[in-house]
Design an enzyme around this catalytic site. Structure first.
Site, PDB file in Angstrom:
ATOM      1  N   HIS A 303      28.207  38.446  11.382  1.00 46.18           N
ATOM      2  CA  HIS A 303      27.879  37.850  10.088  1.00 46.18           C
ATOM      3  C   HIS A 303      26.399  37.477  10.092  1.00 46.18           C
ATOM      4  O   HIS A 303      25.724  37.616  11.104  1.00 46.18           O
ATOM      5  CB  HIS A 303      28.697  36.579   9.860  1.00 46.18           C
ATOM      6  CG  HIS A 303      30.158  36.814   9.648  1.00 46.18           C
ATOM      7  ND1 HIS A 303      30.652  37.625   8.649  1.00 46.18           N
ATOM      8  CD2 HIS A 303      31.245  36.319  10.311  1.00 46.18           C
ATOM      9  CE1 HIS A 303      31.989  37.625   8.698  1.00 46.18           C
ATOM     10  NE2 HIS A 303      32.365  36.845   9.703  1.00 46.18           N
ATOM     11  N   CYS A 346      25.833  42.251   6.069  1.00 49.30           N
ATOM     12  CA  CYS A 346      25.316  42.208   4.703  1.00 49.30           C
ATOM     13  C   CYS A 346      23.876  41.710   4.705  1.00 49.30           C
ATOM     14  O   CYS A 346      23.414  41.103   5.653  1.00 49.30           O
ATOM     15  CB  CYS A 346      26.161  41.291   3.834  1.00 49.30           C
ATOM     16  SG  CYS A 346      27.888  41.776   3.705  1.00 49.30           S
TER      17      CYS A 346
END
Length: 466
Positions: A303, A346
């Site tokens: 993440h 991301c």
């Protein structure tokens, strides 16, 4: 709507015979790697694989129609797919419509035109290039062609051996290959890309070189050592915050280890590292002696937020700090050699808008929130990002991330064809960018200061299937 397409695919699969399936698989090799195809034994599984790749979806059966047309099952094309030979011929004349490559069409057409006696002749003439055990008496021509590809006897830009074999007893098929070569001769060589040519500046009439053009060729990085280098995988799965668990990332690690061990890298995976441990591990590898190595590869699966990657402790490490460990001054034994970093994460928290919707993976997709990467001002570094800045990327909770799985598929498919890394990553961009995920798009990004082509070497005694 979803039920209707499944019913249609069931009816099509029921109408196909064993030879049809073999032909469909052969024509789809640019889209489904041979390793995956070998597990497919019936049409329903084949259609499911095409659906997973986004090649068959609600409202878009173009590829299915093309395949059925190319294997000449006009009964299925008309009765079940509501099309016709004439309609397909018109459609496939439109630039970019055909998804089956000209190379694959050529080989399939040759296989269809050969008689059993011709096939026996081909096998006899290949005995020096292909092990006799692979040329069994009952092996069909499509199988022989696959073995020729596996053994490097033919490839997309070199079908000379096949032409030399056929010219002795099938001059008509030799002419087909001549036509193919003529139509594709303008394509760039896989091993040497040519920049625009420079005109000679010699005055008219001076020397035999008058009017000639000089070509500038892109060199390739040397990939001669075994192992070629380290492939380090930093894979964060279980976070201290239970909500951060990255389901499916274990599958990514398995796929990366399989592919890079096959590519002759010393591959090692580190699971669930805190932020300072991630930095320490990368720095540790930058201090190693890479003088007998050709390359360095690092995958970071986690993440994060913009410009940063999250450790399992919830703290962050800057991507620039990881890359700076491999600058020329910090890692002199890799100076002039390619350093590759791939980030599955991301670069924002926004979904990338999509124009059309499709079904695949919508029940199991998750996101990995992370970074915008800025390449340091050093040469020979490539960073592959799962998505462009400001947007999310997606990971399937059961099968792994869309980007990493597609990358592994394309490496297995295109490395044996000696495609360079940037070409492979461009194919990944095309395939990932085509899908619609949870109603959103995902667009990977390549940032590169590579000065040469990077072509991974395949062990002569191995293949992806092994």
């Amino acid at each position: 709507m979803s039920t209707n397409i499944h019913k249609l695919l069931f009816r099509v699969s029921e109408a196909l015979v064993e030879d049809d399936l073999a032909a469909l698989k052969f024509l789809s090799l640019e889209h489904i790697p041979l390793r995956k195809q070998e597990a497919i034994q019936e049409p329903k599984a084949f259609f499911q694989a095409l659906q997973e790749k986004g090649l068959i979806e609600v409202g878009n059966l173009a590829f299915l129609k093309e395949l059925i047309y190319r294997i000449n099952r006009m009964d299925i094309l008309g009765k079940l797919l509501l099309s016709s030979r004439e309609e397909m011929e018109r459609e496939l004349q439109i630039p970019g419509k055909a998804k089956v490559s000209a190379y694959r069409q050529l080989l399939y057409g040759i296989a269809e035109d050969l008689t059993p006696e011709d096939v026996d002749s081909v096998k006899f003439l290949l005995q020096k290039q292909i092990p006799k055990s692979k040329l069994q008496d009952n092996a069909p021509m499509l199988t022989v062609l696959l073995e020729m590809e596996r053994n490097g006897v033919i490839k997309e830009d070199d079908v000379t051996t096949l032409k030399d074999i056929l010219k002795g007893f099938r001059a008509d098929l030799k002419k087909k290959i001549d036509t193919y070569e003529e139509e594709t001769k303008g394509n760039v060589s896989e091993e040497k890309l040519c920049y625009p040519t420079c005109m000679s500046v010699n005055p008219a009439g001076q020397g035999a070189e008058e009017g000639t053009q000089a070509r500038l060729l892109v060199e390739s990085y040397r990939m001669e050592n075994n192992p070629h280098g380290y492939c380090v995988i930093l894979n964060n799965y279980i976070f201290k915050n239970p909500e951060g668990m990255r389901k499916g990332t274990v599958k990514d690690g398995e796929a990366l280890k399989r592919v890079f061990k096959w590519l002759q890298f010393e591959t090692v995976e580190y699971m669930d590292l805190e932020a300072n441990q991630m930095y320490a591990k990368v720095k540790e590898y930058s201090k190693k002696d890479h003088s007998k190595m050709d390359c360095f590869v690092c995958f970071v699966l986690s993440h994060g937020e913009k410009d940063k990657i999250k450790g399992v402790d919830g703290e962050f490490v800057n991507i620039k700090d990881l890359l700076s460990c491999f600058s020329g001054s910090n890692c002199p034994s890799l100076a002039g050699k390619p350093k590759l970093f791939f980030i599955q994460a991301c670069q924002g928290s926004v979904g990338h808008p999509a124009v059309t919707l499709k079904e695949d993976f919508s029940d199991h997709l998750e996101t990995d929130a992370v970074p915008l990467v800025s390449i340091p001002d050093q040469a020979d570094i490539l960073v592959g990002m799962a998505t462009v800045e400001d947007f999310e990327c997606y990971r399937h909770a059961k099968t792994g991330s869309i980007y990493i799985q597609c990358l592994c598929d394309k490496m297995e498919l295109l490395c044996p064809l000696r495609k360079d890394l940037v070409t492979i990553l461009t194919e990944v961009n095309k395939e990932v960018g085509r899908a619609v995920l949870n109603g959103w798009k995902q667009m990977p990004k390549i940032s590169s200061t590579l000065r040469k082509q990077l072509i991974f070497q395949i062990p002569q005694s191995q293949s992806t299937e092994n």
